[in-house]
Design a protein around this motif. Sequence first.
Motif, PDB file in Angstrom:
ATOM      1  N   ASP A 159       0.862  -1.193   0.000  1.00 27.26           N
ATOM      2  CA  ASP A 159       0.000   0.000   0.000  1.00 27.26           C
ATOM      3  C   ASP A 159       0.891   1.233   0.000  1.00 27.26           C
ATOM      4  O   ASP A 159       1.209   1.777   1.059  1.00 27.26           O
ATOM      5  CB  ASP A 159      -0.915  -0.021   1.226  1.00 27.26           C
ATOM      6  N   THR A 204      -3.738   5.519   3.922  1.00 26.55           N
ATOM      7  CA  THR A 204      -3.064   4.442   4.634  1.00 26.55           C
ATOM      8  C   THR A 204      -1.840   4.013   3.838  1.00 26.55           C
ATOM      9  O   THR A 204      -1.756   4.248   2.625  1.00 26.55           O
ATOM     10  CB  THR A 204      -3.992   3.234   4.830  1.00 26.55           C
ATOM     11  N   TYR A 205      -0.887   3.375   4.499  1.00 28.98           N
ATOM     12  CA  TYR A 205       0.295   2.900   3.783  1.00 28.98           C
ATOM     13  C   TYR A 205       0.887   1.687   4.481  1.00 28.98           C
ATOM     14  O   TYR A 205       0.714   1.471   5.691  1.00 28.98           O
ATOM     15  CB  TYR A 205       1.349   4.007   3.649  1.00 28.98           C
ATOM     16  N   ASP A 206       1.567   0.888   3.680  1.00 29.99           N
ATOM     17  CA  ASP A 206       2.241  -0.319   4.146  1.00 29.99           C
ATOM     18  C   ASP A 206       3.352  -0.586   3.136  1.00 29.99           C
ATOM     19  O   ASP A 206       3.110  -1.106   2.057  1.00 29.99           O
ATOM     20  CB  ASP A 206       1.249  -1.487   4.212  1.00 29.99           C
ATOM     21  N   GLN A 257      -1.029   5.441   8.895  1.00 35.39           N
ATOM     22  CA  GLN A 257      -1.968   6.260   8.136  1.00 35.39           C
ATOM     23  C   GLN A 257      -1.803   7.726   8.506  1.00 35.39           C
ATOM     24  O   GLN A 257      -1.312   8.080   9.581  1.00 35.39           O
ATOM     25  CB  GLN A 257      -3.410   5.837   8.401  1.00 35.39           C
TER      26      GLN A 257
END
Length: 257
Positions: free
Chosen positions: A126, A140-142, A158
């Motif tokens: 993400d 959001t991030y990953d 996030q």
Amino acid sequence: MTRNSHGTTRALSVHSACTAKFHAATASLTFFAAALVLALPAFGQSTPETFSLPAGCDAYLTVQGADCSVDHHFTCEGDPQGYKSRASLDENGMTYIGTVDDEAQWMTSFHVFSNHSERLSDSNADPASISELIENGIDTYDFTTQSDEIGVSRYVGQDSLTGRQITIDDVTLDETQYNITAYDGDGSIMWQSEGNEFISRNWRMFLSGTTTVTTPDDTFDLNGSPVEFIFPGEPGFLSANPKHGCGVEMSSYQVTP
């Protein structure tokens, strides 16, 4: 923590992204950072009055922070379109240099104290996106970074817009609320951080704010909020000397990518 760019944490950001060309960019950045470190006085000695960039790079902004830091934002010839770099200094010299893309992703980072560099992995679950944050009010991030010195790190979290704006030196910033967790290659938590940062829509960048950082051994608060924005031709532009909050004991834990 400009997480990179995110602000001190990410902006170090904290903060701060790609394909094969990103690996080449990392090598260039590490060489560039090393050259800058060698150009500055040894840590513990007085810093020069003006921070110098190498040929081919142009600075467009200096930010004096509340945490005895000064950041210089610049672009360099040959970088992909939308790339922006930042060098951070404290009372003793340079502490960090990194590059983000137009989505404010951490492309490459070099941490002076720990002497390690990071680069964004080629594919991520993400990816972080400042466009998503601006358009939807939340992102959001990953994602993971690669480092020859410390291996793989994973960052999950996030950002969301609070709806609050502030103006400093005629620069309008949007406040964010964020949380981020950093994992090592084994999946163990290295650190967690939460708090409020800021974004500039015009510059498409994060700037530091107030942060609570939790490590396996400690919890502490940081405030790297911008105090002054200084532009080319104005007194203090590219100053190597931080002005605000100096002389106060700071945690030495580094969480900026």
